[in-house]
Design an enzyme around this catalytic site. Structure first.
Site, PDB file in Angstrom:
ATOM      1  N   SER A   1       1.103  -1.399   0.403  1.00 15.00           N
ATOM      2  CA  SER A   1       0.140  -0.035   0.047  1.00 15.00           C
ATOM      3  C   SER A   1       0.815   1.735  -0.426  1.00 15.00           C
ATOM      4  O   SER A   1       2.141   1.787   0.691  1.00 15.00           O
ATOM      5  CB  SER A   1      -1.049  -0.038   1.416  1.00 15.00           C
TER       6      SER A   1
ATOM      7  N   ASP B   1      -0.783  -2.020  -4.244  1.00 14.88           N
ATOM      8  CA  ASP B   1      -2.385  -2.147  -4.009  1.00 14.88           C
ATOM      9  C   ASP B   1      -3.814  -0.702  -3.149  1.00 14.88           C
ATOM     10  O   ASP B   1      -2.221   0.743  -2.904  1.00 14.88           O
ATOM     11  CB  ASP B   1      -2.744  -2.319  -2.237  1.00 14.88           C
TER      12      ASP B   1
ATOM     13  N   SER C   1      -9.909 -10.116   4.756  1.00 14.56           N
ATOM     14  CA  SER C   1     -10.217 -10.257   6.558  1.00 14.56           C
ATOM     15  C   SER C   1     -11.030 -10.224   6.984  1.00 14.56           C
ATOM     16  O   SER C   1     -12.355  -9.405   6.638  1.00 14.56           O
ATOM     17  CB  SER C   1      -9.480  -9.257   7.348  1.00 14.56           C
TER      18      SER C   1
ATOM     19  N   ASP D   1      -5.146  -8.387   4.649  1.00  8.84           N
ATOM     20  CA  ASP D   1      -4.086  -7.380   5.370  1.00  8.84           C
ATOM     21  C   ASP D   1      -4.334  -7.167   6.490  1.00  8.84           C
ATOM     22  O   ASP D   1      -3.746  -8.058   6.959  1.00  8.84           O
ATOM     23  CB  ASP D   1      -4.394  -6.230   4.664  1.00  8.84           C
ATOM     24  N   THR D   2      -5.528  -7.235   7.237  1.00  8.37           N
ATOM     25  CA  THR D   2      -5.911  -7.020   8.575  1.00  8.37           C
ATOM     26  C   THR D   2      -5.491  -8.340   9.285  1.00  8.37           C
ATOM     27  O   THR D   2      -4.651  -8.258  10.452  1.00  8.37           O
ATOM     28  CB  THR D   2      -7.407  -6.593   9.146  1.00  8.37           C
TER      29      THR D   2
END
Length: 341
Positions: free
Chosen positions: A54, A94, A243, A264-265
């Site tokens: 990101s 991203d 997620s 991601d999370t």
């Protein structure tokens, strides 16, 4: 066997996933350790996948908080890391929102073209423009502007149809606004006008997604097939905000055309939980400079974080159905006809 990733290779991977009903994990990373953990998870699962960064990760990788410099620094690390892997891995940028297109994605693409012309090996394989917060006409105008730059570096573009996501990370604390077939058709026409087909790009749509885990997603995976039917075009869908999503909804999304799911999370949490568990286990043990080096030396707790995150990536690949596919003869032949013999 190391794989050489090209645009055609990546398209072949995505087409194979779509035709055979599975999707690839797309794991966000922020540094060397999370990159190693993500790639190790794909390797252990025998799954192809995406490793993505990101703008926040890119800025962190730059001593002066420059996302272009940081993208290249971190991208080169990831490119070199994947050379030791035996599964295909695409390196991806991203979520570039419209307000940072001209300070991140456009200058990055131009710098990558300079590096390509100078003979450097390709760093990034695909790029994501997030125009979901824009009016559809502004969204497609930016896509038109980006396409030549992405083609100049032999990349693949991922875009997002209109619709607001749920989740505090997106500034939308309540339910998401769903993408419409009309907006999707506008994006499809934009690629058609550029001489491209649905096999030449990735498309994210809002079907109740929520980034992060603060908001419970209200997913309607059937919307993906409905949009494809109403627009008359099958799409290579991306599931954003994987997620925290229920397993049954994830499987249903894959069955309705998803070929890539962003995570991601969950993997951030897994990494930190591994580090935390390491120190919890170390409680009560003398950790002075003289006697506790095995606890305060970052190599030890980093290893614990890597292990936990790697295990989570394997779980994701198994859920998406991509686990094991990187070792089939047919799969190898798509990627590298020479080494597949």
């Amino acid at each position: 066997m190391a794989f050489t990733m090209t645009t055609e290779t990546l398209k072949g991977l995505l087409k194979e996933a779509h035709e055979n009903g599975y999707a690839y994990p797309a794991i966000n990373v922020s540094n060397l350790d999370t990159g190693i953990a993500a790639m190790a998870g794909l390797e252990q699962a025998r799954s192809a996948g995406f490793i993505q960064i990101s703008i926040g990760a890119a800025k962190q990788a730059s001593p002066v908080n420059d996302p272009v410099e940081g993208s290249i620094v971190l991208g080169r690390v990831l490119r070199d890391l994947r050379k030791s892997q035996h599964v295909p891995i695409a390196i991806h940028t991203d979520h570039c929102h419209a307000d940072v297109v001209d300070t991140w994605l456009v200058p990055l693409l131009k710098e990558l073209k300079v590096l390509k012309d100078a003979g450097e090996e390709q760093i990034f394989d695909s790029f994501m423009f997030d125009g979901s917060h824009d009016e559809i006409h502004d969204n497609v105008a930016t896509i038109r502007r980006l396409l030549p730059l992405v083609r100049d570096v032999d990349g693949l573009l991922e875009v997002e149809a209109g619709g607001k996501w749920g989740g505090m990370e997106d500034g939308v604390a309540d339910k998401a606004v769903f993408s419409t077939p009309e907006d999707v058709k506008e994006i499809q026409r934009t690629f058609e006008d550029a001489g491209l087909t649905a096999d030449d790009y990735l498309l994210a749509v809002a079907f109740g997604n929520a980034h992060g885990t603060a908001v419970v997603p209200d997913l309607h995976p059937e919307l993906l097939s409905e949009i494809a039917e109403k627009t008359g075009e099958r799409n290579l869908y991306v599931f954003h905000g994987g997620s925290g999503s229920p397993d049954d909804d994830v499987r249903a999304a894959v069955a309705n055309g998803v070929v890539k799911m962003n995570v991601d999370t969950d993997t951030q949490y897994a990494y930190t939980a591994g580090v935390d568990g390491f120190f919890v286990e170390a409680d009560g043990v003398q950790r002075s400079h003289r006697e506790g080096k095995k606890f305060f030396d970052p190599r030890h707790w980093n290893a614990a974080g890597r292990k936990s995150m790697t295990e989570k990536v394997v779980e994701v690949a198994e859920l998406l159905g991509s686990a094991g596919h990187a070792q089939s003869v047919e799969y190898r032949s798509v990627l590298d006809p020479v080494t597949a013999r």
